[in-house]
Design an enzyme around this catalytic site. Structure first.
Site, PDB file in Angstrom:
ATOM      1  N   HIS A  61       0.780  -1.156   0.113  1.00  0.00           N
ATOM      2  CA  HIS A  61       0.031  -0.130  -0.095  1.00  0.00           C
ATOM      3  C   HIS A  61       0.812   1.137  -0.063  1.00  0.00           C
ATOM      4  O   HIS A  61       0.614   2.260  -0.762  1.00  0.00           O
ATOM      5  CB  HIS A  61      -0.769  -0.197   1.188  1.00  0.00           C
ATOM      6  N   LYS A 116     -17.372  -6.512   4.839  1.00  0.00           N
ATOM      7  CA  LYS A 116     -16.170  -7.335   5.194  1.00  0.00           C
ATOM      8  C   LYS A 116     -15.932  -7.237   6.733  1.00  0.00           C
ATOM      9  O   LYS A 116     -16.082  -6.093   7.337  1.00  0.00           O
ATOM     10  CB  LYS A 116     -15.081  -6.362   4.434  1.00  0.00           C
ATOM     11  N   ARG A 171      -2.342  -6.103  -8.613  1.00  0.00           N
ATOM     12  CA  ARG A 171      -1.142  -6.992  -8.501  1.00  0.00           C
ATOM     13  C   ARG A 171      -1.217  -8.194  -9.441  1.00  0.00           C
ATOM     14  O   ARG A 171      -0.152  -8.850  -9.680  1.00  0.00           O
ATOM     15  CB  ARG A 171      -1.020  -7.650  -7.129  1.00  0.00           C
ATOM     16  N   SER A 225      -2.872  -7.759   2.603  1.00  0.00           N
ATOM     17  CA  SER A 225      -3.445  -7.772   4.071  1.00  0.00           C
ATOM     18  C   SER A 225      -3.455  -9.212   4.354  1.00  0.00           C
ATOM     19  O   SER A 225      -3.578  -9.663   5.506  1.00  0.00           O
ATOM     20  CB  SER A 225      -4.376  -6.809   3.974  1.00  0.00           C
TER      21      SER A 225
HETATM   22  P1  ADP Z   1      -9.703  -3.353  -0.610  1.00  0.00           P
HETATM   23  O1  ADP Z   1     -10.780  -4.156   0.433  1.00  0.00           O
HETATM   24  O2  ADP Z   1     -10.646  -2.184  -1.175  1.00  0.00           O
HETATM   25  O3  ADP Z   1      -9.276  -4.260  -1.541  1.00  0.00           O
HETATM   26  P2  ADP Z   1      -7.080  -3.206   0.350  1.00  0.00           P
HETATM   27  O4  ADP Z   1      -6.870  -2.420   1.746  1.00  0.00           O
HETATM   28  O5  ADP Z   1      -7.070  -4.663   0.468  1.00  0.00           O
HETATM   29  O6  ADP Z   1      -8.492  -2.969   0.099  1.00  0.00           O
HETATM   30  O7  ADP Z   1      -6.442  -2.751  -0.862  1.00  0.00           O
HETATM   31  C1  ADP Z   1      -6.613  -1.241  -1.406  1.00  0.00           C
HETATM   32  C2  ADP Z   1      -6.140  -1.019  -2.440  1.00  0.00           C
HETATM   33  O8  ADP Z   1      -4.561  -1.453  -2.836  1.00  0.00           O
HETATM   34  C3  ADP Z   1      -6.429  -2.176  -3.690  1.00  0.00           C
HETATM   35  O9  ADP Z   1      -6.504  -1.495  -5.097  1.00  0.00           O
HETATM   36  C4  ADP Z   1      -5.733  -3.135  -3.750  1.00  0.00           C
HETATM   37  O10 ADP Z   1      -5.728  -3.604  -5.239  1.00  0.00           O
HETATM   38  C5  ADP Z   1      -4.285  -2.544  -3.728  1.00  0.00           C
HETATM   39  N1  ADP Z   1      -3.131  -2.993  -2.825  1.00  0.00           N
HETATM   40  C6  ADP Z   1      -3.442  -3.859  -1.963  1.00  0.00           C
HETATM   41  N2  ADP Z   1      -1.941  -4.423  -1.902  1.00  0.00           N
HETATM   42  C7  ADP Z   1      -1.166  -4.005  -2.960  1.00  0.00           C
HETATM   43  C8  ADP Z   1       0.076  -4.135  -3.293  1.00  0.00           C
HETATM   44  N3  ADP Z   1       1.058  -5.071  -2.743  1.00  0.00           N
HETATM   45  N4  ADP Z   1       0.637  -3.459  -4.457  1.00  0.00           N
HETATM   46  C9  ADP Z   1      -0.208  -2.778  -5.065  1.00  0.00           C
HETATM   47  N5  ADP Z   1      -1.542  -2.485  -4.778  1.00  0.00           N
HETATM   48  C10 ADP Z   1      -1.894  -3.143  -3.693  1.00  0.00           C
END
Ligand code: ADP
Length: 155
Positions: free
Chosen positions: A18, A42, A91, A129
Site C-alpha cells: 500500500h 467485510k 497485483r 493484507s
Molecule cells: P480493498 O478491501 O478495497 O481491496 P485493500 O486494503 O485490500 O482494500 O487494498 C486497497 C487497494 O490497494 C486495492 O486497490 C488493492 O488492489 C491495492 N493493493 C493492496 N496491496 C497491494 C500491493 N501489494 N501492491 C499494489 N497494490 C496493492
C-alpha cells in the site's frame, strides 16, 4: 490545479505494498487521502481505530498525505470532499478483474471521478493484507511486509 486523489481500502492492516502505491502516486497528485471505508460487509481483523493509527504512522513524514475514514459510497465521499481521482493498485489479473468492475460502476455513478490504477512493482505483487493476516495467525514474523513505523508493534 489542485489534484487530490482518494486511496480507499480496508488496510487490514496497511502493508508495504500500500505504502509503495502511495509513494509512487505522490508525484502525480498534490494531496492523497488514504481512507478506510467501513461500510462494506467485510469483517476486519483489526479495529478501525488501530488501522487508522497505523496508516497515520506509515505516512507521518508526508505533509500532503491525509488519513480518513468514511461510511457509504466511495464516490459520495469524493463528491463531498471535491476529490476527482480514485487511486487503486493491481497485483494480478484477479485484482484487475475486480478493479475493472469497481471502476466501471464508479464511472457510471460518478463520471467525473477518474480511477487511476498503478500496477504493483514486482517486489510487492505477493504482499497483501490477507497474506499478512494468514502468516500472523500461524505466528510467523510479518514485519518485513509492514511499514517500518509500525513494525515494533509486531515484535
Ligand atoms: P480493498 O478491501 O478495497 O481491496 P485493500 O486494503 O485490500 O482494500 O487494498 C486497497 C487497494 O490497494 C486495492 O486497490 C488493492 O488492489 C491495492 N493493493 C493492496 N496491496 C497491494 C500491493 N501489494 N501492491 C499494489 N497494490 C496493492
Amino acid at each position: 490545479m489542485n489534484r487530490t486523489a482518494l486511496y480507499p481500502g480496508s488496510f487490514d492492516p496497511i502493508t508495504t505494498g500500500h505504502v509503495h502505491i502511495v509513494e509512487r502516486a505522490l508525484p502525480l497528485f498534490d494531496h492523497i487521502v488514504v481512507a478506510i471505508g467501513s461500510n462494506t460487509q467485510k469483517k476486519c481483523r483489526f479495529p478501525l481505530e488501530q488501522r487508522l493509527r497505523w496508516i497515520e504512522a506509515a505516512f507521518s513524514q508526508y505533509k500532503n498525505v491525509e488519513v480518513a475514514t468514511y461510511e457509504g459510497l466511495t464516490t459520495d465521499f469524493c463528491h463531498e470532499h471535491h476529490i476527482d481521482y480514485l487511486l487503486r493498485g493491481v497485483r494480478s489479473t484477479t485484482d484487475y478483474a475486480y478493479e475493472e468492475q469497481l471502476g466501471a460502476i464508479n464511472r457510471l455513478i460518478a463520471p467525473n471521478v477518474e480511477t487511476v490504477i498503478l500496477m504493483a512493482a514486482p517486489e510487492y505483487t505477493a504482499i497483501s493484507s490477507t497474506m499478512v493476516r494468514e502468516l500472523l495467525a500461524f505466528g510467523h514474523d510479518v514485519r518485513a511486509y509492514l511499514p517500518p513505523a509500525i513494525r515494533n508493534e509486531f515484535d
